[in-house]
Design a protein around this motif. Sequence first.
Motif, PDB file in Angstrom:
ATOM      1  N   UNK A 159      -8.980  20.412 -40.355  1.00  0.00           N
ATOM      2  CA  UNK A 159     -10.175  20.498 -39.510  1.00  0.00           C
ATOM      3  C   UNK A 159     -10.660  21.934 -39.379  1.00  0.00           C
ATOM      4  N   UNK A 160     -10.324  22.763 -40.385  1.00  0.00           N
ATOM      5  CA  UNK A 160     -10.672  24.186 -40.302  1.00  0.00           C
ATOM      6  C   UNK A 160     -12.171  24.430 -40.258  1.00  0.00           C
ATOM      7  N   UNK A 161     -12.956  23.516 -40.839  1.00  0.00           N
ATOM      8  CA  UNK A 161     -14.417  23.697 -40.842  1.00  0.00           C
ATOM      9  C   UNK A 161     -15.132  22.652 -39.996  1.00  0.00           C
ATOM     10  N   UNK A 162     -14.396  21.857 -39.239  1.00  0.00           N
ATOM     11  CA  UNK A 162     -14.991  20.757 -38.468  1.00  0.00           C
ATOM     12  C   UNK A 162     -15.717  21.256 -37.226  1.00  0.00           C
ATOM     13  N   UNK A 163     -16.822  20.601 -36.913  1.00  0.00           N
ATOM     14  CA  UNK A 163     -17.500  20.853 -35.641  1.00  0.00           C
ATOM     15  C   UNK A 163     -16.754  20.103 -34.537  1.00  0.00           C
ATOM     16  N   UNK A 164     -17.161  20.320 -33.296  1.00  0.00           N
ATOM     17  CA  UNK A 164     -16.518  19.611 -32.185  1.00  0.00           C
ATOM     18  C   UNK A 164     -16.706  18.107 -32.349  1.00  0.00           C
ATOM     19  N   UNK A 165     -17.926  17.696 -32.700  1.00  0.00           N
ATOM     20  CA  UNK A 165     -18.211  16.269 -32.856  1.00  0.00           C
ATOM     21  C   UNK A 165     -17.386  15.653 -33.980  1.00  0.00           C
ATOM     22  N   UNK A 166     -17.216  16.388 -35.077  1.00  0.00           N
ATOM     23  CA  UNK A 166     -16.433  15.881 -36.205  1.00  0.00           C
ATOM     24  C   UNK A 166     -14.954  15.775 -35.841  1.00  0.00           C
ATOM     25  N   UNK A 167     -14.462  16.743 -35.077  1.00  0.00           N
ATOM     26  CA  UNK A 167     -13.070  16.681 -34.613  1.00  0.00           C
ATOM     27  C   UNK A 167     -12.862  15.487 -33.701  1.00  0.00           C
ATOM     28  N   UNK A 168     -13.846  15.225 -32.854  1.00  0.00           N
ATOM     29  CA  UNK A 168     -13.757  14.067 -31.953  1.00  0.00           C
ATOM     30  C   UNK A 168     -13.719  12.772 -32.745  1.00  0.00           C
ATOM     31  N   UNK A 169     -14.549  12.662 -33.780  1.00  0.00           N
ATOM     32  CA  UNK A 169     -14.570  11.445 -34.598  1.00  0.00           C
ATOM     33  C   UNK A 169     -13.228  11.229 -35.298  1.00  0.00           C
ATOM     34  N   UNK A 170     -12.609  12.320 -35.761  1.00  0.00           N
ATOM     35  CA  UNK A 170     -11.307  12.195 -36.418  1.00  0.00           C
ATOM     36  C   UNK A 170     -10.234  11.760 -35.427  1.00  0.00           C
ATOM     37  N   UNK A 171     -10.301  12.297 -34.203  1.00  0.00           N
ATOM     38  CA  UNK A 171      -9.331  11.904 -33.175  1.00  0.00           C
ATOM     39  C   UNK A 171      -9.461  10.420 -32.845  1.00  0.00           C
ATOM     40  N   UNK A 172     -10.684   9.932 -32.762  1.00  0.00           N
ATOM     41  CA  UNK A 172     -10.913   8.514 -32.465  1.00  0.00           C
ATOM     42  C   UNK A 172     -10.316   7.643 -33.565  1.00  0.00           C
ATOM     43  N   UNK A 173     -10.496   8.053 -34.836  1.00  0.00           N
ATOM     44  CA  UNK A 173      -9.936   7.283 -35.952  1.00  0.00           C
ATOM     45  C   UNK A 173      -8.427   7.156 -35.827  1.00  0.00           C
ATOM     46  N   UNK A 174      -7.777   8.269 -35.475  1.00  0.00           N
ATOM     47  CA  UNK A 174      -6.321   8.261 -35.345  1.00  0.00           C
ATOM     48  C   UNK A 174      -5.890   7.369 -34.186  1.00  0.00           C
ATOM     49  N   UNK A 175      -6.586   7.494 -33.063  1.00  0.00           N
ATOM     50  CA  UNK A 175      -6.196   6.735 -31.873  1.00  0.00           C
ATOM     51  C   UNK A 175      -6.468   5.242 -32.019  1.00  0.00           C
ATOM     52  N   UNK A 176      -7.453   4.878 -32.829  1.00  0.00           N
ATOM     53  CA  UNK A 176      -7.785   3.463 -33.008  1.00  0.00           C
ATOM     54  C   UNK A 176      -6.625   2.677 -33.613  1.00  0.00           C
ATOM     55  N   UNK A 177      -5.737   3.362 -34.326  1.00  0.00           N
ATOM     56  CA  UNK A 177      -4.600   2.677 -34.937  1.00  0.00           C
ATOM     57  C   UNK A 177      -3.694   2.079 -33.869  1.00  0.00           C
ATOM     58  N   UNK A 178      -3.481   2.817 -32.785  1.00  0.00           N
ATOM     59  CA  UNK A 178      -2.590   2.339 -31.724  1.00  0.00           C
ATOM     60  C   UNK A 178      -3.323   1.811 -30.502  1.00  0.00           C
ATOM     61  N   UNK A 179      -4.618   2.144 -30.392  1.00  0.00           N
ATOM     62  CA  UNK A 179      -5.381   1.721 -29.219  1.00  0.00           C
ATOM     63  C   UNK A 179      -6.783   1.284 -29.634  1.00  0.00           C
ATOM     64  N   UNK A 180      -7.020  -0.027 -29.728  1.00  0.00           N
ATOM     65  CA  UNK A 180      -8.331  -0.527 -30.169  1.00  0.00           C
ATOM     66  C   UNK A 180      -9.481  -0.117 -29.260  1.00  0.00           C
ATOM     67  N   UNK A 181      -9.186   0.335 -28.041  1.00  0.00           N
ATOM     68  CA  UNK A 181     -10.232   0.706 -27.091  1.00  0.00           C
ATOM     69  C   UNK A 181     -10.511   2.209 -27.091  1.00  0.00           C
ATOM     70  N   UNK A 182      -9.916   2.943 -28.035  1.00  0.00           N
ATOM     71  CA  UNK A 182     -10.069   4.398 -28.048  1.00  0.00           C
ATOM     72  C   UNK A 182     -11.526   4.816 -28.174  1.00  0.00           C
ATOM     73  N   UNK A 183     -12.276   4.121 -29.018  1.00  0.00           N
ATOM     74  CA  UNK A 183     -13.674   4.465 -29.204  1.00  0.00           C
ATOM     75  C   UNK A 183     -14.461   4.351 -27.918  1.00  0.00           C
ATOM     76  N   UNK A 184     -14.169   3.307 -27.158  1.00  0.00           N
ATOM     77  CA  UNK A 184     -14.881   3.104 -25.902  1.00  0.00           C
ATOM     78  C   UNK A 184     -14.506   4.163 -24.871  1.00  0.00           C
ATOM     79  N   UNK A 185     -13.245   4.590 -24.885  1.00  0.00           N
ATOM     80  CA  UNK A 185     -12.782   5.586 -23.927  1.00  0.00           C
ATOM     81  C   UNK A 185     -13.510   6.914 -24.111  1.00  0.00           C
ATOM     82  N   UNK A 186     -13.845   7.247 -25.371  1.00  0.00           N
ATOM     83  CA  UNK A 186     -14.506   8.515 -25.661  1.00  0.00           C
ATOM     84  C   UNK A 186     -16.012   8.370 -25.827  1.00  0.00           C
TER      85      UNK A 186
END
Length: 326
Positions: free
Chosen positions: A25-52
């Motif tokens: 994530x060396x060149x990622x914007x804040x929004x892009x970092x957030x999208x990547x975090x949501x992808x990771x969290x969706x694996x264990x928490x289907x509601x991650x997208x809604x939380x953010x």
Amino acid sequence: MLQLAYSANDFRAFLHQPQTFVLDLSTASVAEALDELIKVKLVSNPKAGKQYFSLRKHFTRLEENFGITIMPDQVTDIFWSHFIAYLINDAHLALSSIRTICAQLKSVLSWASRYNCRIAPSYDRYTVPKYRKTQIALTPDEVSHIYHFDISSIKRRPQYLRTLEKVRDTFVLGCQLGQRYSDLKRINRDCFERNIFSIVQQKTGNRARVDLDRLAADKATAYRLLEKYNYTCPLAIDTTDYDKYLKQLLQYIGGEFMEEIKYQRKVNGLIETITTEKYKMISSHTCRRTFATINILRGIPEAEIRRGTGHSSGTSFERYVCYSEE
């Protein structure tokens, strides 16, 4: 048993592409970092997208309004002072919502820093102004007024009336059990043993235990509603939709729920007087405050009420007791 959003095929594809083990994530914007975090969290928490969702929405709107892409190293203590002021004045958010958004943004940056993301040394130096939103609790007479309101007097389609009936019954039952709507939607017969209702709360993991014969303001109504819906929640929908229908119902009931309430609040150092109709201050969470307040005024020991609400400390419970001028 805990169920995770696991896919053997997705895991196999991941393992067969070793380069995906490393997230850069060396060149990622804040929004892009957030999208990547949501992808990771969706694996264990289907509601991650809604939380953010709220953070993503307001951050996207901020970038669109000012025509800029915000990078992680721009989020400094100076950024926070402007960002919080923006959320208060332009987005018109309550400070409780702002506190959540800021905490989530801090978590995103902290997580992204582990994957080569450049963040500012002062990324976590922010302070949301203290503000406690004015809350109300209903009296037993007001709860009874809601329960005995004749839904058929409303001239609307039968399907809409059935929904309002279930909203009414859900709210009244919530006032008797004192639980969050997220837990109320999960009740079943296994939660009841004679007059004792118990449930492990979804938000905290604490176990709530309610002696209906002692803590239900109207135990006859409580048992009647439980029998009516076979010991399940009358209506299990999204909380936002539930609150919308509840306010519509209260407008139809009218009376004391249309009275104007004045209260003062301090925001950004300024004290302002707010005037609003009572029904606008009532939501699904009013049930818990009503349950706590009615039982305190009935003289039930606080420790017993806290076992019912699931509060582990007196400090957090205290915020649920709403004393009126009367």
